[in-house]
Design a protein around this motif. Structure first.
Motif, mmCIF file in Angstrom:
data_model
loop_
_atom_site.group_PDB
_atom_site.id
_atom_site.type_symbol
_atom_site.label_atom_id
_atom_site.label_comp_id
_atom_site.label_asym_id
_atom_site.label_seq_id
_atom_site.Cartn_x
_atom_site.Cartn_y
_atom_site.Cartn_z
ATOM 1 N N LEU A 64 34.134 -59.166 -35.287
ATOM 2 C CA LEU A 64 32.877 -59.220 -34.568
ATOM 3 C C LEU A 64 32.505 -57.834 -34.060
ATOM 4 O O LEU A 64 33.374 -57.017 -33.745
ATOM 5 C CB LEU A 64 32.968 -60.183 -33.383
ATOM 6 C CG LEU A 64 33.227 -61.662 -33.684
ATOM 7 C CD1 LEU A 64 33.097 -62.484 -32.402
ATOM 8 C CD2 LEU A 64 32.278 -62.199 -34.746
ATOM 9 N N THR A 113 28.461 -57.902 -29.765
ATOM 10 C CA THR A 113 28.457 -59.366 -29.711
ATOM 11 C C THR A 113 29.385 -59.861 -28.614
ATOM 12 O O THR A 113 29.031 -60.735 -27.818
ATOM 13 C CB THR A 113 28.890 -59.948 -31.070
ATOM 14 O OG1 THR A 113 27.968 -59.524 -32.072
ATOM 15 C CG2 THR A 113 28.929 -61.469 -31.022
ATOM 16 N N VAL A 114 30.592 -59.305 -28.566
ATOM 17 C CA VAL A 114 31.569 -59.711 -27.558
ATOM 18 C C VAL A 114 31.100 -59.295 -26.171
ATOM 19 O O VAL A 114 31.121 -60.097 -25.220
ATOM 20 C CB VAL A 114 32.943 -59.100 -27.871
ATOM 21 C CG1 VAL A 114 33.947 -59.421 -26.775
ATOM 22 C CG2 VAL A 114 33.454 -59.614 -29.224
ATOM 23 N N GLU A 115 30.669 -58.057 -26.041
ATOM 24 C CA GLU A 115 30.234 -57.564 -24.734
ATOM 25 C C GLU A 115 28.986 -58.293 -24.248
ATOM 26 O O GLU A 115 28.825 -58.539 -23.045
ATOM 27 C CB GLU A 115 29.981 -56.063 -24.824
ATOM 28 C CG GLU A 115 31.256 -55.263 -25.045
ATOM 29 C CD GLU A 115 30.980 -53.822 -25.438
ATOM 30 O OE1 GLU A 115 29.777 -53.466 -25.562
ATOM 31 O OE2 GLU A 115 31.950 -53.064 -25.644
ATOM 32 N N GLU A 121 30.070 -61.588 -22.803
ATOM 33 C CA GLU A 121 30.705 -61.371 -21.507
ATOM 34 C C GLU A 121 29.661 -61.087 -20.428
ATOM 35 O O GLU A 121 29.739 -61.615 -19.305
ATOM 36 C CB GLU A 121 31.699 -60.215 -21.610
ATOM 37 C CG GLU A 121 32.906 -60.532 -22.479
ATOM 38 C CD GLU A 121 33.821 -59.352 -22.658
ATOM 39 O OE1 GLU A 121 35.061 -59.538 -22.738
ATOM 40 O OE2 GLU A 121 33.314 -58.202 -22.716
ATOM 41 N N LEU A 125 36.622 -61.559 -21.364
ATOM 42 C CA LEU A 125 37.491 -62.469 -22.098
ATOM 43 C C LEU A 125 38.950 -62.027 -21.995
ATOM 44 O O LEU A 125 39.232 -60.827 -21.874
ATOM 45 C CB LEU A 125 37.069 -62.515 -23.574
ATOM 46 C CG LEU A 125 35.698 -63.130 -23.847
ATOM 47 C CD1 LEU A 125 35.272 -62.855 -25.283
ATOM 48 C CD2 LEU A 125 35.716 -64.631 -23.575
ATOM 49 N N ARG A 161 40.136 -61.348 -26.960
ATOM 50 C CA ARG A 161 39.113 -60.317 -27.152
ATOM 51 C C ARG A 161 39.480 -59.381 -28.299
ATOM 52 O O ARG A 161 38.651 -59.075 -29.172
ATOM 53 C CB ARG A 161 38.963 -59.534 -25.848
ATOM 54 C CG ARG A 161 37.727 -58.678 -25.736
ATOM 55 C CD ARG A 161 37.667 -58.032 -24.357
ATOM 56 N NE ARG A 161 36.345 -57.525 -24.077
ATOM 57 C CZ ARG A 161 35.905 -56.319 -24.467
ATOM 58 N NH1 ARG A 161 36.715 -55.534 -25.151
ATOM 59 N NH2 ARG A 161 34.674 -55.935 -24.170
ATOM 60 N N LEU A 212 39.052 -61.090 -31.684
ATOM 61 C CA LEU A 212 37.658 -61.135 -32.123
ATOM 62 C C LEU A 212 37.216 -59.797 -32.702
ATOM 63 O O LEU A 212 36.546 -59.745 -33.745
ATOM 64 C CB LEU A 212 36.753 -61.509 -30.953
ATOM 65 C CG LEU A 212 36.906 -62.909 -30.354
ATOM 66 C CD1 LEU A 212 36.021 -63.036 -29.116
ATOM 67 C CD2 LEU A 212 36.581 -64.001 -31.366
ATOM 68 N N LEU A 213 37.587 -58.706 -32.044
ATOM 69 C CA LEU A 213 37.126 -57.384 -32.452
ATOM 70 C C LEU A 213 37.840 -56.867 -33.700
ATOM 71 O O LEU A 213 37.267 -56.099 -34.475
ATOM 72 C CB LEU A 213 37.313 -56.386 -31.304
ATOM 73 C CG LEU A 213 36.426 -56.625 -30.075
ATOM 74 C CD1 LEU A 213 36.852 -55.710 -28.927
ATOM 75 C CD2 LEU A 213 34.954 -56.416 -30.413
ATOM 76 N N ASP A 247 36.246 -64.390 -35.655
ATOM 77 C CA ASP A 247 36.185 -65.524 -34.748
ATOM 78 C C ASP A 247 37.397 -66.418 -34.885
ATOM 79 O O ASP A 247 38.042 -66.491 -35.929
ATOM 80 C CB ASP A 247 34.915 -66.337 -34.976
ATOM 81 C CG ASP A 247 34.226 -66.686 -33.673
ATOM 82 O OD1 ASP A 247 34.943 -66.830 -32.667
ATOM 83 O OD2 ASP A 247 32.999 -66.807 -33.662
ATOM 84 N N LEU A 306 32.301 -67.961 -31.178
ATOM 85 C CA LEU A 306 31.722 -67.264 -30.031
ATOM 86 C C LEU A 306 30.199 -67.237 -30.120
ATOM 87 O O LEU A 306 29.504 -67.384 -29.120
ATOM 88 C CB LEU A 306 32.276 -65.841 -29.945
ATOM 89 C CG LEU A 306 31.958 -65.116 -28.636
ATOM 90 C CD1 LEU A 306 32.790 -65.688 -27.497
ATOM 91 C CD2 LEU A 306 32.208 -63.617 -28.766
#
Length: 261
Positions: free
Chosen positions: A31, A35-37, A40, A47, A52, A55-56, A60, A75
């Motif tokens: 990801l 997208t993750v940030e 959050e 996360l 986390r 994911l990075l 997913d 996510l």
């Protein structure tokens, strides 16, 4: 803080092994950090670090821990989740497996009589808030056991399973002993003594997201290894041995080998 590097290194090794076995489709796409940030920021949280980083670096969670899940919530779909499946940032209230309140236990005893004798009083205790507070939904099995990631508190980063739909015998509990529900080993145990059977990587165990994800991936690797290892003249005999266990389609060895490479 728990060292997450060994868990990440193990997952890298397992995905590399899937590539070597001709199953590159099993490797997810990482990801984007945005997208993750963004998730959050919208939810006012950070996360758990193991999840986390997964994911990075890998993608997913429905590609690892929940590769065989029937009801995954990636996510990207968390913001649209509603009701039961909605992410909660409230404090996680559980300290151990929880099956209900003491009042609910008394109600079960009144309704069920001796049939409630097996219920453990230690699993019934009062909590502040709801049993799924402080968790993010990952997905669920076809038997309707739902996996959640704990977002805060002493159990942060652990996967807990919600089986309260089976009340009074259901509970919310750490997922360390629930690996069987996600990637069952029953279908291959009957073949483990065959000379062609690959070496089995024993599970690390425990409810930590990276450990449980690695344990599931190790069994996905094993499936790919079996497809490669079984001699063509042994398929029918293996299939018959598994069918003798009378446990439905998961023991259909020919189906397992349908995508043999």
């Amino acid at each position: 803080m728990t060292d997450i590097e060994p868990g990440l290194a193990r997952i890298r090794r397992l995905f590399t092994r899937l590539d070597e076995l001709g199953r590159p489709e099993a490797r997810p796409a990482p990801l984007e950090a945005s997208t993750v940030e963004g998730f959050e920021a919208r939810n006012g949280l950070r996360l758990p670090e193991g999840y986390r980083r997964y994911l990075l670096e890998f993608g997913d969670a429905d590609t690892g821990l929940l590769a065989l899940a029937a009801y995954g919530t990636p996510l990207a779909g968390q913001d649209e989740a509603e009701g039961y499946f909605r992410c909660s940032t409230a404090p996680f209230p559980l300290t151990r497996a929880w099956a209900g309140t003491p009042e609910e236990l008394e109600q079960y005893r009144e309704e069920l009589g001796e049939d409630a004798d097996h219920l453990d009083p230690d699993d019934f205790y009062d909590i502040a808030g709801g049993p799924r507070d402080g968790m993010l939904h990952l997905g669920g099995t076809r038997s309707q056991l739902y996996a959640w990631l704990v977002l805060n508190g002493p159990h942060e980063g652990e996967v807990w399973v919600d089986g309260t739909g089976y009340a009074p015998d259901g509970w919310v509990a750490p997922a360390g002993d629930m690996l069987q529900e996600f990637v069952p080993e029953r279908w291959w145990h009957a073949l483990r003594d065959e000379p062609w059977f690959p070496a089995v990587e024993e599970p690390v165990g425990g409810p930590g997201f990276l450990d449980l994800t690695g344990d599931c991936l190790a069994r996905i690797v094993l499936r790919a290894q079996i497809r490669r290892a079984v001699p063509a003249d042994a398929v029918r005999a293996a299939d018959e041995r598994l069918r003798a266990l009378r446990h439905g389609d998961e023991y259909d060895f020919r189906n397992l080998l349908r995508q043999r490479v």
